[in-house]
Design an enzyme around this catalytic site. Sequence first.
Site, PDB file in Angstrom:
ATOM      1  N   GLU A  49       0.814  -1.221   0.000  1.00 28.83           N
ATOM      2  CA  GLU A  49       0.000   0.000   0.000  1.00 28.83           C
ATOM      3  C   GLU A  49       0.848   1.273   0.000  1.00 28.83           C
ATOM      4  O   GLU A  49       1.916   1.305   0.618  1.00 28.83           O
ATOM      5  CB  GLU A  49      -0.873   0.017   1.267  1.00 28.83           C
ATOM      6  CG  GLU A  49      -1.835  -1.136   1.325  1.00 28.83           C
ATOM      7  CD  GLU A  49      -2.399  -1.389   2.726  1.00 28.83           C
ATOM      8  OE1 GLU A  49      -3.518  -1.916   2.807  1.00 28.83           O
ATOM      9  OE2 GLU A  49      -1.732  -1.077   3.726  1.00 28.83           O
ATOM     10  N   LYS A  77       3.374   6.843   3.149  1.00 28.21           N
ATOM     11  CA  LYS A  77       4.013   5.646   3.713  1.00 28.21           C
ATOM     12  C   LYS A  77       3.891   4.525   2.691  1.00 28.21           C
ATOM     13  O   LYS A  77       2.864   4.407   2.016  1.00 28.21           O
ATOM     14  CB  LYS A  77       3.332   5.258   5.029  1.00 28.21           C
ATOM     15  CG  LYS A  77       3.956   4.027   5.687  1.00 28.21           C
ATOM     16  CD  LYS A  77       3.468   3.851   7.111  1.00 28.21           C
ATOM     17  CE  LYS A  77       2.140   3.151   7.183  1.00 28.21           C
ATOM     18  NZ  LYS A  77       1.730   2.849   8.574  1.00 28.21           N
ATOM     19  N   ASP A  86      -8.087  -5.476   8.115  1.00 26.95           N
ATOM     20  CA  ASP A  86      -7.710  -4.210   7.472  1.00 26.95           C
ATOM     21  C   ASP A  86      -7.525  -4.355   5.965  1.00 26.95           C
ATOM     22  O   ASP A  86      -6.804  -3.583   5.347  1.00 26.95           O
ATOM     23  CB  ASP A  86      -6.429  -3.642   8.126  1.00 26.95           C
ATOM     24  CG  ASP A  86      -5.261  -4.622   8.080  1.00 26.95           C
ATOM     25  OD1 ASP A  86      -5.445  -5.744   7.563  1.00 26.95           O
ATOM     26  OD2 ASP A  86      -4.165  -4.266   8.540  1.00 26.95           O
TER      27      ASP A  86
END
Length: 335
Positions: free
Chosen positions: A55, A68, A226
């Site tokens: 991600e 990030k 998640d």
Amino acid sequence: MRLLDIPAIQSMIKHIGLKTFYLQLINQLESDFSQWKKFNKSPRHATYYDHGVIELMPCSDDELYSFKFVNGHPDNTKSGKLCVAAMGLLADVESGYTLMISEMTILTAIRTAAVSALGAKYLARPNSSRLSIIGTGAQAEFQAMALLAVLPITDIYIYDTDTLAMDKFVKNLSSEFKSITVCDSVDQAIDNTDIIVTATAAKKSVCLFTEQQIKPGTHIHAMGGDCPGKTELSQALLKKSKLIVEFTEQSLIEGEIQQLGAEHIYAELWQIINNQLPGRVDNNEITIFDSVGFALEDLSTLKLVYRLAQDYNFGEQVYLTPELDNPKDLYSLLK
Ligand SMILES: NC(=O)c1ccc[n+]([C@@H]2O[C@H](COP(=O)([O-])OP(=O)(O)OC[C@H]3O[C@@H](n4cnc5c(N)ncnc54)[C@H](O)[C@@H]3O)[C@@H](O)[C@H]2O)c1
């Protein structure tokens, strides 16, 4: 440009002290969440693989931009690698120049735990002293220590399918709490508790406990679910509880709430912090913070780390952006 590698972050946390660092980060997060509308927000860019996810998580305001790079590979630990590893970049919006690149594997564990503590501050009963953790992998100790920074946690109950992971947790934290009980089942671990953290890693939908097992007044911090198809709680429990998310648009894709829909979300965390909606209103509510990790949390963390790195001179200066007398003469660097 400043580079903060793992030894630099270790030195920083040692110098500041983990509890102080947590308290400063919780303050930073609370302040940033309270100014929610000023940030440029989007769901993270996630590339899904059968065995995991990679991600990119950007967020910015008018001064600072961060992103990030992070993965989530539940089976990595079988081959001696972390499930979650990350790096972050902070840049100056005015010039677009990079200010700092930092390790974010340790920082992600710390920021995830600080977010958990911030949620618990508004959603758990203030006298919560018993904490249950299901899944005692890399994130678990960070969660316990952050919650201890804001609540009078004394007794911890842990359950993991891997007994070595529980032994490691006890070894790391036995001096920090009155008791740590290693349990034989989820049922035993959550039997008489105030807060439950679910931090398991599996790329599938599991149901760690049913709604009948959860006592009135419990606060659940659900962080292991998640990704699409990666959840830990039952639909019946979600329906029965007051459910809080970070950023609805992203949570609907990745959180426990992917199983239901937006109509079952009570609030986003910033609305509770800003008193737009009440957090916990009585001692009988079951509250769930369906946390998936949001880019603003990384921006808050990198902001704090950059400030501390400048104040105490942590990390090193590296030459990654050209410095030129004539900015149009980039070619001169190769002559
Ligand atoms: N929400 C966030 O912001 C956020 C941030 C970081 C990590 N995470 C997620 O949190 C989870 C934990 O991360 P980690 O780095 O600690 O992973 P990890 O692999 O180090 O630890 C996970 C632990 O869960 C245990 N486990 C798996 N299934 C279980 C089950 N059914 N019952 C009990 N224990 C079980 C494993 O044995 C392991 O010890 C992952 O799913 C990760 O993606 C979320």
